[in-house]
Design a protein around this motif. Structure first.
Motif, PDB file in Angstrom:
ATOM      1  N   UNK A   1      -1.629  -3.558  -4.434  1.00  0.00           N
ATOM      2  CA  UNK A   1      -2.226  -3.524  -5.775  1.00  0.00           C
ATOM      3  C   UNK A   1      -1.336  -2.764  -6.739  1.00  0.00           C
ATOM      4  N   UNK A   2      -0.822  -1.626  -6.294  1.00  0.00           N
ATOM      5  CA  UNK A   2       0.044  -0.814  -7.141  1.00  0.00           C
ATOM      6  C   UNK A   2       1.336  -1.562  -7.467  1.00  0.00           C
ATOM      7  N   UNK A   3       1.902  -2.231  -6.481  1.00  0.00           N
ATOM      8  CA  UNK A   3       3.140  -2.986  -6.698  1.00  0.00           C
ATOM      9  C   UNK A   3       2.912  -4.118  -7.692  1.00  0.00           C
ATOM     10  N   UNK A   4       1.785  -4.807  -7.564  1.00  0.00           N
ATOM     11  CA  UNK A   4       1.478  -5.895  -8.494  1.00  0.00           C
ATOM     12  C   UNK A   4       1.281  -5.377  -9.914  1.00  0.00           C
TER      13      UNK A   4
ATOM     14  N   UNK B   1      -5.490   7.446   3.057  1.00  0.00           N
ATOM     15  CA  UNK B   1      -6.535   6.497   3.449  1.00  0.00           C
ATOM     16  C   UNK B   1      -6.503   5.217   2.607  1.00  0.00           C
ATOM     17  N   UNK B   2      -5.825   5.229   1.464  1.00  0.00           N
ATOM     18  CA  UNK B   2      -5.695   4.042   0.615  1.00  0.00           C
ATOM     19  C   UNK B   2      -4.349   3.342   0.791  1.00  0.00           C
ATOM     20  N   UNK B   3      -3.666   3.599   1.887  1.00  0.00           N
ATOM     21  CA  UNK B   3      -2.332   3.030   2.109  1.00  0.00           C
ATOM     22  C   UNK B   3      -2.335   1.508   2.055  1.00  0.00           C
ATOM     23  N   UNK B   4      -3.415   0.869   2.443  1.00  0.00           N
ATOM     24  CA  UNK B   4      -3.470  -0.596   2.417  1.00  0.00           C
ATOM     25  C   UNK B   4      -3.545  -1.154   0.998  1.00  0.00           C
ATOM     26  N   UNK B   5      -3.723  -0.297   0.008  1.00  0.00           N
ATOM     27  CA  UNK B   5      -3.828  -0.749  -1.383  1.00  0.00           C
ATOM     28  C   UNK B   5      -2.496  -0.706  -2.120  1.00  0.00           C
ATOM     29  N   UNK B   6      -1.417  -0.416  -1.418  1.00  0.00           N
ATOM     30  CA  UNK B   6      -0.097  -0.328  -2.055  1.00  0.00           C
ATOM     31  C   UNK B   6       0.258  -1.635  -2.751  1.00  0.00           C
TER      32      UNK B   6
ATOM     33  N   UNK C   1      13.756   5.250  -7.319  1.00  0.00           N
ATOM     34  CA  UNK C   1      14.443   5.500  -8.584  1.00  0.00           C
ATOM     35  C   UNK C   1      13.573   5.102  -9.775  1.00  0.00           C
ATOM     36  N   UNK C   2      12.703   4.082  -9.588  1.00  0.00           N
ATOM     37  CA  UNK C   2      11.939   3.535 -10.707  1.00  0.00           C
ATOM     38  C   UNK C   2      10.445   3.813 -10.686  1.00  0.00           C
ATOM     39  N   UNK C   3       9.894   4.185  -9.533  1.00  0.00           N
ATOM     40  CA  UNK C   3       8.446   4.303  -9.418  1.00  0.00           C
ATOM     41  C   UNK C   3       8.048   5.502  -8.565  1.00  0.00           C
ATOM     42  N   UNK C   4       6.858   6.009  -8.846  1.00  0.00           N
ATOM     43  CA  UNK C   4       6.253   7.054  -8.019  1.00  0.00           C
ATOM     44  C   UNK C   4       4.832   6.607  -7.697  1.00  0.00           C
ATOM     45  N   UNK C   5       4.487   6.636  -6.420  1.00  0.00           N
ATOM     46  CA  UNK C   5       3.149   6.289  -5.960  1.00  0.00           C
ATOM     47  C   UNK C   5       2.486   7.557  -5.429  1.00  0.00           C
ATOM     48  N   UNK C   6       1.293   7.853  -5.928  1.00  0.00           N
ATOM     49  CA  UNK C   6       0.505   8.981  -5.436  1.00  0.00           C
ATOM     50  C   UNK C   6      -0.881   8.447  -5.119  1.00  0.00           C
TER      51      UNK C   6
END
Length: 91
Positions: free
Chosen positions: A80-83, A73-78, A64-69
């Protein structure tokens, strides 16, 4: 008692992609998402509808609040995006 079973620690979106059923183009697409001329994508939404055109090996995750694209191969960096999202929202 012998037990033969597969184990996967679903700790990343890449693991979710590997475990979920895929369409003919290798996409994992939920009921709120569509892939056009795309291959190897993971599309999951609990928020807005997602449409990806021409995507290759992408994960698009929407709430509802965020979109991650990002590339799968960068799935382990999620983390970083959350922070970053947390820092920008002031929470």
């Amino acid at each position: 008692m012998p037990l033969d079973l597969d184990w996967s620690d679903v700790g990343s979106w890449a693991a979710v992609y590997e475990l979920e059923p895929k369409d003919a183009d290798g996409n994992v697409v939920d009921s709120r998402s569509s892939a056009i001329d795309s291959a190897g994508c993971l599309l999951k939404s609990t928020g807005p509808q997602i449409v990806v055109i021409g995507g290759q090996q992408l994960m698009v995750i929407a709430t509802a609040d965020h979109v991650l694209v990002a590339p799968i191969s960068d799935a382990q960096r999620v983390r970083e995006a959350a922070e970053l999202a947390k820092a920008r929202s002031g929470d």
